[in-house]
Design a protein around this motif. Structure first.
Motif, mmCIF file in Angstrom:
data_model
loop_
_atom_site.group_PDB
_atom_site.id
_atom_site.type_symbol
_atom_site.label_atom_id
_atom_site.label_comp_id
_atom_site.label_asym_id
_atom_site.label_seq_id
_atom_site.Cartn_x
_atom_site.Cartn_y
_atom_site.Cartn_z
ATOM 1 N N PRO A 1 0.783 -1.249 0.000
ATOM 2 C CA PRO A 1 0.000 0.000 0.000
ATOM 3 C C PRO A 1 0.806 1.286 0.000
ATOM 4 O O PRO A 1 0.524 2.196 -0.792
ATOM 5 N N TRP A 2 1.807 1.407 0.882
ATOM 6 C CA TRP A 2 2.448 2.713 1.040
ATOM 7 C C TRP A 2 3.405 3.075 -0.093
ATOM 8 O O TRP A 2 3.882 4.203 -0.164
ATOM 9 N N LYS A 3 3.635 2.158 -1.030
ATOM 10 C CA LYS A 3 4.436 2.499 -2.214
ATOM 11 C C LYS A 3 3.619 3.291 -3.240
ATOM 12 O O LYS A 3 4.170 3.850 -4.175
ATOM 13 N N ARG A 4 2.305 3.293 -3.086
ATOM 14 C CA ARG A 4 1.376 4.145 -3.839
ATOM 15 C C ARG A 4 1.413 3.944 -5.358
ATOM 16 O O ARG A 4 1.419 4.902 -6.136
ATOM 17 N N HIS A 5 1.363 2.682 -5.773
ATOM 18 C CA HIS A 5 1.229 2.399 -7.200
ATOM 19 C C HIS A 5 -0.090 2.943 -7.744
ATOM 20 O O HIS A 5 -0.191 3.268 -8.934
ATOM 21 N N ASP A 6 -1.104 3.022 -6.876
ATOM 22 C CA ASP A 6 -2.392 3.550 -7.320
ATOM 23 C C ASP A 6 -2.268 5.004 -7.752
ATOM 24 O O ASP A 6 -2.865 5.434 -8.744
ATOM 25 N N LEU A 7 -1.458 5.761 -7.027
ATOM 26 C CA LEU A 7 -1.234 7.158 -7.392
ATOM 27 C C LEU A 7 -0.458 7.247 -8.702
ATOM 28 O O LEU A 7 -0.728 8.116 -9.544
ATOM 29 N N PHE A 8 0.483 6.344 -8.887
ATOM 30 C CA PHE A 8 1.232 6.267 -10.144
ATOM 31 C C PHE A 8 0.276 6.069 -11.320
ATOM 32 O O PHE A 8 0.408 6.716 -12.370
ATOM 33 N N LEU A 9 -0.719 5.200 -11.138
ATOM 34 C CA LEU A 9 -1.683 4.937 -12.209
ATOM 35 C C LEU A 9 -2.619 6.119 -12.431
ATOM 36 O O LEU A 9 -3.018 6.397 -13.566
ATOM 37 N N ARG A 10 -2.977 6.825 -11.363
ATOM 38 C CA ARG A 10 -3.819 8.016 -11.534
ATOM 39 C C ARG A 10 -3.075 9.085 -12.331
ATOM 40 O O ARG A 10 -3.661 9.773 -13.170
ATOM 41 N N ILE A 11 -1.789 9.225 -12.053
ATOM 42 C CA ILE A 11 -0.978 10.193 -12.793
ATOM 43 C C ILE A 11 -0.838 9.751 -14.248
ATOM 44 O O ILE A 11 -0.853 10.585 -15.168
ATOM 45 N N ALA A 12 -0.742 8.444 -14.466
ATOM 46 C CA ALA A 12 -0.700 7.923 -15.834
ATOM 47 C C ALA A 12 -1.977 8.304 -16.579
ATOM 48 O O ALA A 12 -1.934 8.765 -17.734
ATOM 49 N N GLN A 13 -3.110 8.128 -15.920
ATOM 50 C CA GLN A 13 -4.392 8.463 -16.550
ATOM 51 C C GLN A 13 -4.484 9.954 -16.858
ATOM 52 O O GLN A 13 -4.891 10.351 -17.960
ATOM 53 N N GLU A 14 -4.096 10.791 -15.893
ATOM 54 C CA GLU A 14 -4.145 12.241 -16.107
ATOM 55 C C GLU A 14 -3.226 12.656 -17.258
ATOM 56 O O GLU A 14 -3.563 13.543 -18.050
ATOM 57 N N THR A 15 -2.068 12.013 -17.340
ATOM 58 C CA THR A 15 -1.098 12.355 -18.384
ATOM 59 C C THR A 15 -1.640 12.009 -19.765
ATOM 60 O O THR A 15 -1.557 12.807 -20.709
ATOM 61 N N VAL A 16 -2.210 10.821 -19.886
ATOM 62 C CA VAL A 16 -2.767 10.389 -21.172
ATOM 63 C C VAL A 16 -3.962 11.261 -21.552
ATOM 64 O O VAL A 16 -4.098 11.703 -22.704
ATOM 65 N N GLU A 17 -4.822 11.537 -20.578
ATOM 66 C CA GLU A 17 -6.021 12.334 -20.854
ATOM 67 C C GLU A 17 -5.687 13.784 -21.204
ATOM 68 O O GLU A 17 -6.488 14.468 -21.845
ATOM 69 N N SER A 18 -4.492 14.242 -20.788
ATOM 70 C CA SER A 18 -4.101 15.615 -21.115
ATOM 71 C C SER A 18 -3.550 15.735 -22.534
ATOM 72 O O SER A 18 -3.216 16.834 -22.982
#
Length: 323
Positions: free
Chosen positions: A147-164
């Motif tokens: 949990p604390w390595k925050r791969h979920d946040l990495f994926l959210r940033i991936a989504q934001e980057t692609v959507e931008s």
């Protein structure tokens, strides 16, 4: 929801099994200490320190605790420090959590910069291995899937980057749940990728014994762990001349130089990670400059020379033991 909602499962049966294991291992360790005439016990995580404290109480040996973990429980930390003759801390972040400052010393981790360096030989694992063109910008994340390595946040940033509007990018995750403590995490991350339509932009590579070829291949490294005690992977990525984006907290806050070897982002402003990532994606010269700066920082501050201090501490304790 995010990965932090997943907790390690603890049962009464496991606690009993752990106690039996501790007793059995302690008996064996005492035999080893006597057999090899050991004078100093060295421990380097909290589980090992539990054994170290027990062995010190039973045998009277000197104890050096190399602290690499956040101290979540103050009372336990107090007892562990009380039983230690010397305490080595991998970062100021960890040192600030230690109650016995007079016994503690800061010793940063060090790596062999001749082993961790850009090398054309490592290019055997190019982006083509992932089915990508060489001009695709590869963003990497390395770490256990916990949990604390925050791969979920990495994926959210991936989504934001692609959507931008950035489509010429790919996000690579190296690592697995090494101790099978959080089996739900990987399933959750895979479902995130599928539900957000990121399948063609994300690769889960799993565990790799040698990550150097992939550090050679990636273009930008993201390290988004919560309060990382040190963040060795950050200096390994910097040694490979990769710009690093991480949060301005924990050990990475002491490793990455903001606007020089990467970016330090306030942990309560994750949207800024996407902004800085987008900027680096669009600026190859800046990526190169930050990468070179990062390697210079590692060579100056996080080389194998740091390990000499650990050896010196052992010698000091050894001399004190016989005096």
């Amino acid at each position: 929801m995010d990965l932090l909602r997943f907790k390690k499962k603890i049962s009464f049966r496991n606690l009993i099994a752990n106690l039996i294991t501790i007793v059995r291992h302690t008996k064996k360790l005492i035999e080893i200490l006597d057999q090899h005439n050991v004078h100093i016990i060295y421990t380097n995580d909290q589980s090992a320190q539990l054994y170290g404290i027990i062995l010190k109480l039973v045998t009277g040996k000197k104890l050096v605790w190399h602290v690499r973990d956040n101290q979540r429980f103050r009372f336990i930390s107090f007892l562990f420090c009380l039983g230690s003759d010397k305490i080595l801390c991998v970062s100021k972040h960890i040192l600030n959590q230690i109650p016995f400052k007079n016994r503690a010393e800061l010793v940063y981790n060090g790596i062999n910069t001749d082993f961790w360096k850009p090398d054309s030989i490592l290019n055997s694992r190019t982006k083509h291995k992932l089915g990508l063109d060489e001009n695709v910008i590869l963003i990497g994340h390395v770490g256990q899937i916990i949990p604390w390595k925050r791969h979920d946040l990495f994926l959210r940033i991936a989504q934001e980057t692609v959507e931008s509007g950035f489509e010429n990018v790919h996000f690579l995750i190296l690592g697995d749940d090494r101790f099978n403590e959080f089996p739900e995490c990987l399933d959750y991350l895979v479902s995130m990728v599928e539900s957000s339509g990121l399948n063609k932009y994300v690769t889960f590579l799993g565990y790799e014994a040698d990550i150097r070829p992939w550090l050679q291949t990636i273009d930008i490294f993201l390290h988004l762990a919560n309060n990382e005690p040190f963040g060795r992977i950050a200096i390994e990525a910097m040694a490979f001349e990769k710009p690093v984006i991480c949060f301005a907290e924990g050990g990475p806050n002491e490793v990455v130089k903001n606007n020089a070897s990467g970016y330090l982002i306030p942990s309560d402003k994750p949207s800024e990670v996407t902004e800085k990532l987008s900027f680096l994606i669009s600026n190859s010269n800046l990526r190169r400059e930050m990468g070179i700066s990062g390697r210079n920082i590692v060579k100056a501050n996080f080389s194998l020379g740091n390990l000499k201090r650990i050896n010196a501490v052992m010698l000091e304790i050894y001399e004190e033991y016989f005096n």
